[in-house]
Scaffold this motif. Structure first.
Motif, PDB file in Angstrom:
ATOM      1  N   ASN A   1     -71.453 -41.322 -28.034  1.00  0.00           N
ATOM      2  CA  ASN A   1     -71.930 -40.598 -29.212  1.00  0.00           C
ATOM      3  C   ASN A   1     -71.501 -39.131 -29.178  1.00  0.00           C
ATOM      4  O   ASN A   1     -71.189 -38.534 -30.218  1.00  0.00           O
ATOM      5  CB  ASN A   1     -73.455 -40.691 -29.295  1.00  0.00           C
ATOM      6  CG  ASN A   1     -73.928 -42.106 -29.580  1.00  0.00           C
ATOM      7  OD1 ASN A   1     -73.230 -42.884 -30.248  1.00  0.00           O
ATOM      8  ND2 ASN A   1     -75.094 -42.467 -29.082  1.00  0.00           N
ATOM      9  N   TYR A   2     -71.488 -38.554 -27.986  1.00  0.00           N
ATOM     10  CA  TYR A   2     -71.067 -37.161 -27.823  1.00  0.00           C
ATOM     11  C   TYR A   2     -69.586 -37.000 -28.163  1.00  0.00           C
ATOM     12  O   TYR A   2     -69.177 -36.028 -28.819  1.00  0.00           O
ATOM     13  CB  TYR A   2     -71.344 -36.725 -26.383  1.00  0.00           C
ATOM     14  CG  TYR A   2     -70.836 -35.360 -26.024  1.00  0.00           C
ATOM     15  CD1 TYR A   2     -71.499 -34.205 -26.449  1.00  0.00           C
ATOM     16  CD2 TYR A   2     -69.684 -35.213 -25.247  1.00  0.00           C
ATOM     17  CE1 TYR A   2     -71.027 -32.946 -26.110  1.00  0.00           C
ATOM     18  CE2 TYR A   2     -69.209 -33.954 -24.909  1.00  0.00           C
ATOM     19  CZ  TYR A   2     -69.886 -32.820 -25.334  1.00  0.00           C
ATOM     20  OH  TYR A   2     -69.413 -31.571 -24.996  1.00  0.00           O
ATOM     21  N   ALA A   3     -68.760 -37.953 -27.751  1.00  0.00           N
ATOM     22  CA  ALA A   3     -67.309 -37.870 -27.965  1.00  0.00           C
ATOM     23  C   ALA A   3     -66.926 -38.005 -29.430  1.00  0.00           C
ATOM     24  O   ALA A   3     -65.851 -37.551 -29.836  1.00  0.00           O
ATOM     25  CB  ALA A   3     -66.609 -38.950 -27.145  1.00  0.00           C
ATOM     26  N   ARG A   4     -67.783 -38.614 -30.233  1.00  0.00           N
ATOM     27  CA  ARG A   4     -67.455 -38.816 -31.651  1.00  0.00           C
ATOM     28  C   ARG A   4     -67.341 -37.503 -32.411  1.00  0.00           C
ATOM     29  O   ARG A   4     -66.722 -37.438 -33.470  1.00  0.00           O
ATOM     30  CB  ARG A   4     -68.516 -39.698 -32.305  1.00  0.00           C
ATOM     31  CG  ARG A   4     -68.436 -41.159 -31.866  1.00  0.00           C
ATOM     32  CD  ARG A   4     -69.605 -41.959 -32.377  1.00  0.00           C
ATOM     33  NE  ARG A   4     -69.511 -43.363 -31.945  1.00  0.00           N
ATOM     34  CZ  ARG A   4     -70.495 -44.235 -32.048  1.00  0.00           C
ATOM     35  NH1 ARG A   4     -71.662 -43.875 -32.586  1.00  0.00           N
ATOM     36  NH2 ARG A   4     -70.325 -45.477 -31.615  1.00  0.00           N
ATOM     37  N   GLY A   5     -67.915 -36.459 -31.878  1.00  0.00           N
ATOM     38  CA  GLY A   5     -67.846 -35.160 -32.554  1.00  0.00           C
ATOM     39  C   GLY A   5     -66.632 -34.343 -32.179  1.00  0.00           C
ATOM     40  O   GLY A   5     -66.533 -33.177 -32.594  1.00  0.00           O
ATOM     41  N   PHE A   6     -65.720 -34.921 -31.419  1.00  0.00           N
ATOM     42  CA  PHE A   6     -64.548 -34.185 -30.960  1.00  0.00           C
ATOM     43  C   PHE A   6     -63.264 -34.863 -31.440  1.00  0.00           C
ATOM     44  O   PHE A   6     -63.309 -35.812 -32.222  1.00  0.00           O
ATOM     45  CB  PHE A   6     -64.562 -34.053 -29.443  1.00  0.00           C
ATOM     46  CG  PHE A   6     -65.695 -33.208 -28.929  1.00  0.00           C
ATOM     47  CD1 PHE A   6     -65.554 -31.837 -28.781  1.00  0.00           C
ATOM     48  CD2 PHE A   6     -66.919 -33.796 -28.614  1.00  0.00           C
ATOM     49  CE1 PHE A   6     -66.609 -31.059 -28.328  1.00  0.00           C
ATOM     50  CE2 PHE A   6     -67.979 -33.024 -28.153  1.00  0.00           C
ATOM     51  CZ  PHE A   6     -67.819 -31.645 -28.014  1.00  0.00           C
ATOM     52  N   SER A   7     -62.164 -34.370 -30.949  1.00  0.00           N
ATOM     53  CA  SER A   7     -60.860 -34.865 -31.391  1.00  0.00           C
ATOM     54  C   SER A   7     -60.586 -36.272 -30.863  1.00  0.00           C
ATOM     55  O   SER A   7     -61.392 -36.867 -30.139  1.00  0.00           O
ATOM     56  CB  SER A   7     -59.753 -33.910 -30.921  1.00  0.00           C
ATOM     57  OG  SER A   7     -59.774 -33.797 -29.505  1.00  0.00           O
ATOM     58  N   GLU A   8     -59.394 -36.768 -31.198  1.00  0.00           N
ATOM     59  CA  GLU A   8     -59.045 -38.154 -30.890  1.00  0.00           C
ATOM     60  C   GLU A   8     -59.006 -38.430 -29.398  1.00  0.00           C
ATOM     61  O   GLU A   8     -59.367 -39.522 -28.955  1.00  0.00           O
ATOM     62  CB  GLU A   8     -57.678 -38.473 -31.518  1.00  0.00           C
ATOM     63  CG  GLU A   8     -57.390 -39.956 -31.667  1.00  0.00           C
ATOM     64  CD  GLU A   8     -58.299 -40.630 -32.681  1.00  0.00           C
ATOM     65  OE1 GLU A   8     -58.425 -41.861 -32.625  1.00  0.00           O
ATOM     66  OE2 GLU A   8     -58.876 -39.920 -33.538  1.00  0.00           O
ATOM     67  N   TRP A   9     -58.595 -37.464 -28.592  1.00  0.00           N
ATOM     68  CA  TRP A   9     -58.493 -37.699 -27.156  1.00  0.00           C
ATOM     69  C   TRP A   9     -59.866 -37.994 -26.549  1.00  0.00           C
ATOM     70  O   TRP A   9     -59.987 -38.827 -25.639  1.00  0.00           O
ATOM     71  CB  TRP A   9     -57.845 -36.504 -26.445  1.00  0.00           C
ATOM     72  CG  TRP A   9     -58.770 -35.331 -26.237  1.00  0.00           C
ATOM     73  CD1 TRP A   9     -58.889 -34.234 -27.022  1.00  0.00           C
ATOM     74  CD2 TRP A   9     -59.702 -35.163 -25.156  1.00  0.00           C
ATOM     75  NE1 TRP A   9     -59.848 -33.383 -26.526  1.00  0.00           N
ATOM     76  CE2 TRP A   9     -60.354 -33.924 -25.366  1.00  0.00           C
ATOM     77  CE3 TRP A   9     -60.055 -35.915 -24.045  1.00  0.00           C
ATOM     78  CZ2 TRP A   9     -61.336 -33.427 -24.507  1.00  0.00           C
ATOM     79  CZ3 TRP A   9     -61.034 -35.422 -23.178  1.00  0.00           C
ATOM     80  CH2 TRP A   9     -61.657 -34.192 -23.406  1.00  0.00           C
ATOM     81  N   ALA A  10     -60.911 -37.335 -27.048  1.00  0.00           N
ATOM     82  CA  ALA A  10     -62.257 -37.543 -26.516  1.00  0.00           C
ATOM     83  C   ALA A  10     -62.769 -38.943 -26.854  1.00  0.00           C
ATOM     84  O   ALA A  10     -63.380 -39.617 -26.017  1.00  0.00           O
ATOM     85  CB  ALA A  10     -63.209 -36.489 -27.066  1.00  0.00           C
ATOM     86  N   LYS A  11     -62.506 -39.409 -28.086  1.00  0.00           N
ATOM     87  CA  LYS A  11     -62.919 -40.757 -28.476  1.00  0.00           C
ATOM     88  C   LYS A  11     -62.186 -41.803 -27.641  1.00  0.00           C
ATOM     89  O   LYS A  11     -62.779 -42.795 -27.198  1.00  0.00           O
ATOM     90  CB  LYS A  11     -62.652 -40.984 -29.963  1.00  0.00           C
ATOM     91  CG  LYS A  11     -63.384 -40.015 -30.883  1.00  0.00           C
ATOM     92  CD  LYS A  11     -62.941 -40.203 -32.324  1.00  0.00           C
ATOM     93  CE  LYS A  11     -63.566 -39.158 -33.232  1.00  0.00           C
ATOM     94  NZ  LYS A  11     -63.088 -39.276 -34.628  1.00  0.00           N
ATOM     95  N   HIS A  12     -60.898 -41.580 -27.451  1.00  0.00           N
ATOM     96  CA  HIS A  12     -60.095 -42.518 -26.666  1.00  0.00           C
ATOM     97  C   HIS A  12     -60.565 -42.541 -25.207  1.00  0.00           C
ATOM     98  O   HIS A  12     -60.677 -43.605 -24.599  1.00  0.00           O
ATOM     99  CB  HIS A  12     -58.624 -42.109 -26.746  1.00  0.00           C
ATOM    100  CG  HIS A  12     -57.672 -43.177 -26.308  1.00  0.00           C
ATOM    101  ND1 HIS A  12     -57.722 -44.468 -26.788  1.00  0.00           N
ATOM    102  CD2 HIS A  12     -56.641 -43.167 -25.414  1.00  0.00           C
ATOM    103  CE1 HIS A  12     -56.764 -45.201 -26.224  1.00  0.00           C
ATOM    104  NE2 HIS A  12     -56.103 -44.426 -25.381  1.00  0.00           N
ATOM    105  N   THR A  13     -60.868 -41.368 -24.678  1.00  0.00           N
ATOM    106  CA  THR A  13     -61.348 -41.271 -23.292  1.00  0.00           C
ATOM    107  C   THR A  13     -62.686 -41.980 -23.133  1.00  0.00           C
ATOM    108  O   THR A  13     -62.915 -42.676 -22.137  1.00  0.00           O
ATOM    109  CB  THR A  13     -61.482 -39.793 -22.876  1.00  0.00           C
ATOM    110  OG1 THR A  13     -60.219 -39.138 -23.030  1.00  0.00           O
ATOM    111  CG2 THR A  13     -61.921 -39.680 -21.434  1.00  0.00           C
ATOM    112  N   ALA A  14     -63.570 -41.818 -24.112  1.00  0.00           N
ATOM    113  CA  ALA A  14     -64.887 -42.458 -24.040  1.00  0.00           C
ATOM    114  C   ALA A  14     -64.754 -43.978 -24.026  1.00  0.00           C
ATOM    115  O   ALA A  14     -65.443 -44.666 -23.254  1.00  0.00           O
ATOM    116  CB  ALA A  14     -65.744 -42.009 -25.222  1.00  0.00           C
ATOM    117  N   ASP A  15     -63.874 -44.519 -24.849  1.00  0.00           N
ATOM    118  CA  ASP A  15     -63.669 -45.967 -24.868  1.00  0.00           C
ATOM    119  C   ASP A  15     -63.065 -46.455 -23.547  1.00  0.00           C
ATOM    120  O   ASP A  15     -63.405 -47.537 -23.058  1.00  0.00           O
ATOM    121  CB  ASP A  15     -62.764 -46.357 -26.038  1.00  0.00           C
ATOM    122  CG  ASP A  15     -63.482 -46.301 -27.381  1.00  0.00           C
ATOM    123  OD1 ASP A  15     -64.702 -46.540 -27.393  1.00  0.00           O
ATOM    124  OD2 ASP A  15     -62.831 -46.022 -28.399  1.00  0.00           O
TER     125      ASP A  15
END
Length: 354
Positions: free
Chosen positions: A72-86
């Motif tokens: 949920n925290y990564a969703r507020g950032f750029s694409e790299w953060a979402k990809h890293t979270a997954d």
């Protein structure tokens, strides 16, 4: 300086000697090319350092609640953060090493997972293509092939089934990873692209282990991890993912060591280093179970002096003769004992050798 530094230095020097066709100066030779054990004096030196070593600072394990907050925290950032979270959530369910799903500073033997190493299957065990627009709906299973690992095992596969959750699900997490990489690089045939690849503008980049560590620690600080999870940000690292997987299974109670070893691809009980027995959940109802037994009888024979004196020597099965004692009287030992055979202290006052 700690003992681990000494061990690493010894290993590095020994390896250099071997590459030059010479024997290691730190190992004993036993007739085979440098396959002996470490010299006793070197062992004593290492033990001396070990006595002064500080307690090990092992990275604490992440929890499912922590991972949910991280996504949920990564969703507020750029694409790299979402990809890293997954990648982190997907790696958690497979107890993956960081070097298996992201780029590390010092690449080792382990080969990173690529798109071609991931296979999805539906309820009828049929393969679902990566490019299927309904991949996350059709896929019920995900299988990852670890082509080359740190332990030397190659082409080892592990599978998981959907959990029924949107975020904490290995199938959905890896489906998002695969679809994101496929869409950004616009390729359906190239399966050699690593799962950590992503695009930032017109540049192709890869998620690094430093970014994984950054996201984990920033999420912990943002959610006040010390009060929320009982974990400080500085106590977390990339190994916390693999540790969390081992802990999650161990706390179930009905999970055997063999199952944990199989999931994490451990070849020994080394996974025990990832288990944290100080967590409260380990307590369970152990004390209640221990209090149920009021007493118990030890049926073993008491080894008292009187019993030893009265004990009859065992008969020889073949001749029925009594088997004599294998312990010589002190006056006849002639140097066999604490002083050692043939020592000066043991031979004092003896007229003839043993």
């Amino acid at each position: 300086m700690v003992s681990a530094t000494i061990r690493d230095a010894i290993s590095s020097v020994a390896s250099t000697f071997r590459k030059c066709g010479r024997s290691s100066p730190f190992h004993l030779q036993n007739g085979v090319h440098d396959t002996g054990s470490i010299h006793p004096r070197i062992k004593l030196m290492i033990r001396g350092y070990e006595r002064n070593d500080p307690p090990p600072r092992r990275q604490k394990a992440v929890t499912p609640a922590f991972l949910l907050d991280l996504v949920n925290y990564a969703r507020g950032f750029s694409e790299w953060a979402k990809h890293t979270a997954d990648l982190i959530v997907g790696g958690y369910f497979f107890a993956m090493r960081a070097c298996e799903f992201c780029r590390t500073e010092k690449p080792g033997r382990t080969r990173r997972v690529t798109l071609g190493d991931i296979v999805f299957r539906d309820k009828d065990s049929r393969v679902v293509a990566h490019g299927d627009p309904e991949l996350d709906k059709k896929a019920l299973f995900v299988t990852i092939c670890f082509t080359d690992q740190k332990n030397g095992t190659k082409m080892e596969r592990r599978s998981h089934r959907k959990t029924g959750q949107e975020t904490l699900c290995p199938v959905k997490s890896w489906a998002r990873v695969v679809q994101r990489v496929r869409s950004q690089f616009r390729t359906r045939e190239d399966d050699s692209i690593p799962v950590c690849a992503y695009r930032e503008g017109q540049s192709a980049k890869e998620i690094r282990s430093s970014q994984v560590l950054q996201l984990i620690r920033e999420s912990c600080e943002f959610h006040d991890g010390e009060n929320r999870y009982g974990i400080k940000a500085s106590e977390l690292g990339t190994r916390s993912i693999r540790s969390g997987a081992a802990m999650a299974l161990a706390l179930q109670g009905n999970t055997s060591d063999q199952k944990i070893m199989m999931l994490g691809r451990w070849k020994s009980t080394a996974f025990l280093h990832y288990i944290r027995p100080q967590v409260l959940e380990w307590a369970g109802d152990t004390a209640h179970q221990m209090s149920k037994t009021k007493s118990f009888l030890d049926v073993g024979k008491n080894d008292t002096k009187s019993n030893r004196a009265e004990a009859n020597p065992l008969p020889n099965i073949q001749t029925d003769e009594e088997i004599p004692s294998f312990t010589l009287p002190l006056s006849q030992q002639h140097g066999i004992g604490l002083e050692g055979r043939g020592s000066r202290l043991a031979l004092v006052g003896q007229a003839r050798p043993f």
